[in-house]
Design a protein around this motif. Structure first.
Motif, PDB file in Angstrom:
ATOM      1  N   ARG A   6       0.836  -1.205   0.000  1.00  0.00           N
ATOM      2  CA  ARG A   6       0.000   0.000   0.000  1.00  0.00           C
ATOM      3  C   ARG A   6       0.873   1.257   0.000  1.00  0.00           C
ATOM      4  N   ILE A   7       1.952   1.256   0.756  1.00  0.00           N
ATOM      5  CA  ILE A   7       2.845   2.419   0.809  1.00  0.00           C
ATOM      6  C   ILE A   7       3.535   2.619  -0.531  1.00  0.00           C
ATOM      7  N   ARG A   8       3.939   1.517  -1.183  1.00  0.00           N
ATOM      8  CA  ARG A   8       4.551   1.643  -2.506  1.00  0.00           C
ATOM      9  C   ARG A   8       3.573   2.331  -3.466  1.00  0.00           C
ATOM     10  N   GLU A   9       2.311   1.941  -3.381  1.00  0.00           N
ATOM     11  CA  GLU A   9       1.291   2.562  -4.229  1.00  0.00           C
ATOM     12  C   GLU A   9       1.116   4.029  -3.874  1.00  0.00           C
ATOM     13  N   TRP A  10       1.086   4.354  -2.564  1.00  0.00           N
ATOM     14  CA  TRP A  10       0.935   5.738  -2.137  1.00  0.00           C
ATOM     15  C   TRP A  10       2.060   6.609  -2.675  1.00  0.00           C
ATOM     16  N   LEU A  11       3.284   6.088  -2.615  1.00  0.00           N
ATOM     17  CA  LEU A  11       4.429   6.876  -3.061  1.00  0.00           C
ATOM     18  C   LEU A  11       4.309   7.250  -4.539  1.00  0.00           C
ATOM     19  N   LYS A  12       3.594   6.438  -5.290  1.00  0.00           N
ATOM     20  CA  LYS A  12       3.445   6.700  -6.721  1.00  0.00           C
ATOM     21  C   LYS A  12       2.321   7.682  -7.019  1.00  0.00           C
ATOM     22  N   VAL A  13       1.238   7.621  -6.242  1.00  0.00           N
ATOM     23  CA  VAL A  13       0.029   8.361  -6.632  1.00  0.00           C
ATOM     24  C   VAL A  13      -0.302   9.557  -5.750  1.00  0.00           C
ATOM     25  N   LEU A  14       0.172   9.558  -4.491  1.00  0.00           N
ATOM     26  CA  LEU A  14      -0.277  10.609  -3.582  1.00  0.00           C
ATOM     27  C   LEU A  14       0.259  11.985  -3.936  1.00  0.00           C
ATOM     28  N   ARG A  15       1.385  12.034  -4.610  1.00  0.00           N
ATOM     29  CA  ARG A  15       1.931  13.338  -4.996  1.00  0.00           C
ATOM     30  C   ARG A  15       0.935  14.091  -5.879  1.00  0.00           C
ATOM     31  N   LYS A  16       0.198  13.326  -6.705  1.00  0.00           N
ATOM     32  CA  LYS A  16      -0.801  13.955  -7.573  1.00  0.00           C
ATOM     33  C   LYS A  16      -1.958  14.529  -6.762  1.00  0.00           C
ATOM     34  N   LYS A  17      -2.139  14.032  -5.529  1.00  0.00           N
ATOM     35  CA  LYS A  17      -3.214  14.524  -4.665  1.00  0.00           C
ATOM     36  C   LYS A  17      -2.707  15.539  -3.649  1.00  0.00           C
ATOM     37  N   ASN A  18      -1.486  16.046  -3.877  1.00  0.00           N
ATOM     38  CA  ASN A  18      -0.910  17.096  -3.031  1.00  0.00           C
ATOM     39  C   ASN A  18      -0.569  16.592  -1.628  1.00  0.00           C
ATOM     40  N   VAL A  19      -0.183  15.315  -1.531  1.00  0.00           N
ATOM     41  CA  VAL A  19       0.175  14.709  -0.255  1.00  0.00           C
ATOM     42  C   VAL A  19       1.668  14.408  -0.233  1.00  0.00           C
ATOM     43  N   SER A  20       2.345  14.841   0.813  1.00  0.00           N
ATOM     44  CA  SER A  20       3.757  14.515   1.023  1.00  0.00           C
ATOM     45  C   SER A  20       3.858  13.440   2.104  1.00  0.00           C
ATOM     46  N   VAL A  21       4.538  12.338   1.781  1.00  0.00           N
ATOM     47  CA  VAL A  21       4.710  11.235   2.728  1.00  0.00           C
ATOM     48  C   VAL A  21       6.038  11.407   3.454  1.00  0.00           C
ATOM     49  N   ILE A  22       5.982  11.376   4.787  1.00  0.00           N
ATOM     50  CA  ILE A  22       7.181  11.532   5.610  1.00  0.00           C
ATOM     51  C   ILE A  22       7.392  10.254   6.416  1.00  0.00           C
ATOM     52  N   PHE A  23       8.542   9.606   6.214  1.00  0.00           N
ATOM     53  CA  PHE A  23       8.903   8.416   6.979  1.00  0.00           C
ATOM     54  C   PHE A  23       9.833   8.823   8.112  1.00  0.00           C
ATOM     55  N   ALA A  24       9.586   8.294   9.282  1.00  0.00           N
ATOM     56  CA  ALA A  24      10.489   8.509  10.421  1.00  0.00           C
ATOM     57  C   ALA A  24      10.821   7.146  11.019  1.00  0.00           C
ATOM     58  N   THR A  25      12.101   6.871  11.176  1.00  0.00           N
ATOM     59  CA  THR A  25      12.517   5.586  11.722  1.00  0.00           C
ATOM     60  C   THR A  25      13.795   5.758  12.523  1.00  0.00           C
ATOM     61  N   GLN A  26      13.979   4.918  13.534  1.00  0.00           N
ATOM     62  CA  GLN A  26      15.162   4.987  14.381  1.00  0.00           C
ATOM     63  C   GLN A  26      16.356   4.297  13.738  1.00  0.00           C
ATOM     64  N   SER A  27      16.122   3.492  12.716  1.00  0.00           N
ATOM     65  CA  SER A  27      17.198   2.716  12.108  1.00  0.00           C
ATOM     66  C   SER A  27      17.046   2.694  10.597  1.00  0.00           C
ATOM     67  N   LEU A  28      18.129   3.012   9.880  1.00  0.00           N
ATOM     68  CA  LEU A  28      18.094   2.977   8.426  1.00  0.00           C
ATOM     69  C   LEU A  28      17.844   1.574   7.901  1.00  0.00           C
ATOM     70  N   SER A  29      18.219   0.555   8.685  1.00  0.00           N
ATOM     71  CA  SER A  29      18.024  -0.820   8.234  1.00  0.00           C
ATOM     72  C   SER A  29      16.547  -1.136   8.047  1.00  0.00           C
ATOM     73  N   ASP A  30      15.646  -0.435   8.780  1.00  0.00           N
ATOM     74  CA  ASP A  30      14.214  -0.648   8.609  1.00  0.00           C
ATOM     75  C   ASP A  30      13.805  -0.405   7.160  1.00  0.00           C
ATOM     76  N   ILE A  31      14.413   0.617   6.555  1.00  0.00           N
ATOM     77  CA  ILE A  31      14.106   0.935   5.165  1.00  0.00           C
ATOM     78  C   ILE A  31      14.993   0.141   4.211  1.00  0.00           C
ATOM     79  N   ALA A  32      16.292   0.080   4.503  1.00  0.00           N
ATOM     80  CA  ALA A  32      17.237  -0.583   3.608  1.00  0.00           C
ATOM     81  C   ALA A  32      16.899  -2.056   3.403  1.00  0.00           C
ATOM     82  N   ASN A  33      16.360  -2.702   4.434  1.00  0.00           N
ATOM     83  CA  ASN A  33      16.037  -4.128   4.339  1.00  0.00           C
ATOM     84  C   ASN A  33      14.604  -4.387   3.892  1.00  0.00           C
TER      85      ASN A  33
END
Length: 280
Positions: A118-145
């Motif tokens: 769902r997030i992958r889909e949001w990243l593609k389409v939400l910009r067209k709806k004027n939405v900025s997605v902000i990710f916050a995480t304590q560890s880069l590995s959460d995203i990298a993995n």
């Protein structure tokens, strides 16, 4: 067929009085024991009915919404249905108005394949709806993995890295490399001062910066600890919500700022009650 059984129960439920249109009511109409058992935890007879079993939607889409996820994160059985509902409601709010969608503790969403998709889909389409997605995480590995790491890295051109004195360690450095940081940039992050410095990365350039917040701004922005929350409750309990900003500044020893607020907004010239600073 499961869909036919559920659809038939929903049709029957739609003709019932509104106060009976609940998950409990739906469960009673399902002509399948397995489906009734699967639904039971989310009805009033189950452990999670207090969150999901109601006869009306009480979630109001205000200009600012915040959801505390700590309790939810400890219940894997509850995460999927609750987040599915919240995501559905949030999508109704994405109507073209400028919107920030802030996902704190992002691993909760990335750890589940359904929500990662769902997030992958949001990243593609939400910009067209004027939405900025902000990710916050304590560890880069959460995203990298994450299986959607390429989509996140590509779709988030602006990144803010917090100081990390272990950034030069080989395993940590690998994660920073995946975000396009070179060795010098990683060194800057490793030597930056925690809770003061931030490293900003964008297509326009990169820079280490600090917000240079003064005592008044820090009095409000730097109250994230458990002790700070207790102090907030202490001031609210003793003085009430009226004139809170001035009372809080007085509690923090910033009487001059409290006086400025009261004079600016023409509030009563009542001083903060000093005896409330003494724990009872």
């Amino acid at each position: 067929d499961v869909k036919e059984v559920v659809w038939s129960a929903l049709q029957n439920l739609s003709s019932a009085p509104e106060d009976q249109r609940t998950l409990t009511g739906l469960s009673a109409l399902l002509q399948s024991k397995d489906l009734r058992q699967a639904l039971k935890p989310f009805t009033l007879d189950g452990a999670f009915g207090y969150l999901l079993d109601g006869n009306k939607d009480t979630l109001t889409l205000n200009s600012t919404l915040a959801f505390e996820m700590e309790t939810l994160m400890h219940s894997k059985a509850l995460v999927a249905p609750v987040l599915t509902y919240l995501f559905h409601k949030l999508e109704d709010r994405f109507d073209g108005r400028p919107t920030f969608l802030i996902l704190d503790e992002a691993w909760v969403f990335l750890d589940d394949p359904m929500f990662a998709g769902r997030i992958r889909e949001w990243l593609k389409v939400l910009r067209k709806k004027n939405v900025s997605v902000i990710f916050a995480t304590q560890s880069l590995s959460d995203i990298a993995n994450s299986p959607i790491a390429p989509a996140i890295i590509e779709s988030c051109p602006s990144r803010i890295f917090l100081p990390n004195d272990r950034a030069m360690e080989p395993q940590q450095q690998t994660h920073y490399d995946s975000f396009g940081l070179n060795k010098r940039q990683i060194q800057i992050i490793s030597s930056a001062t925690p809770k003061r410095d931030y490293y900003f990365q964008s297509r326009a350039g990169n820079r280490l910066f600090d917000l240079q917040l003064g005592p008044v701004a820090l009095a409000f922005c730097g109250v994230g600890t458990e002790a700070g929350h207790k102090d907030l409750d202490h001031v609210l309990d003793g003085n009430g919500p009226d004139d809170f900003a001035a009372n809080w500044l007085g509690f923090k020893g910033l009487d001059w700022a409290a006086d400025l607020i009261r004079s600016e907004f023409n509030t009563d010239e009542e001083e903060y009650v000093p005896w409330l600073d003494v724990a009872e």
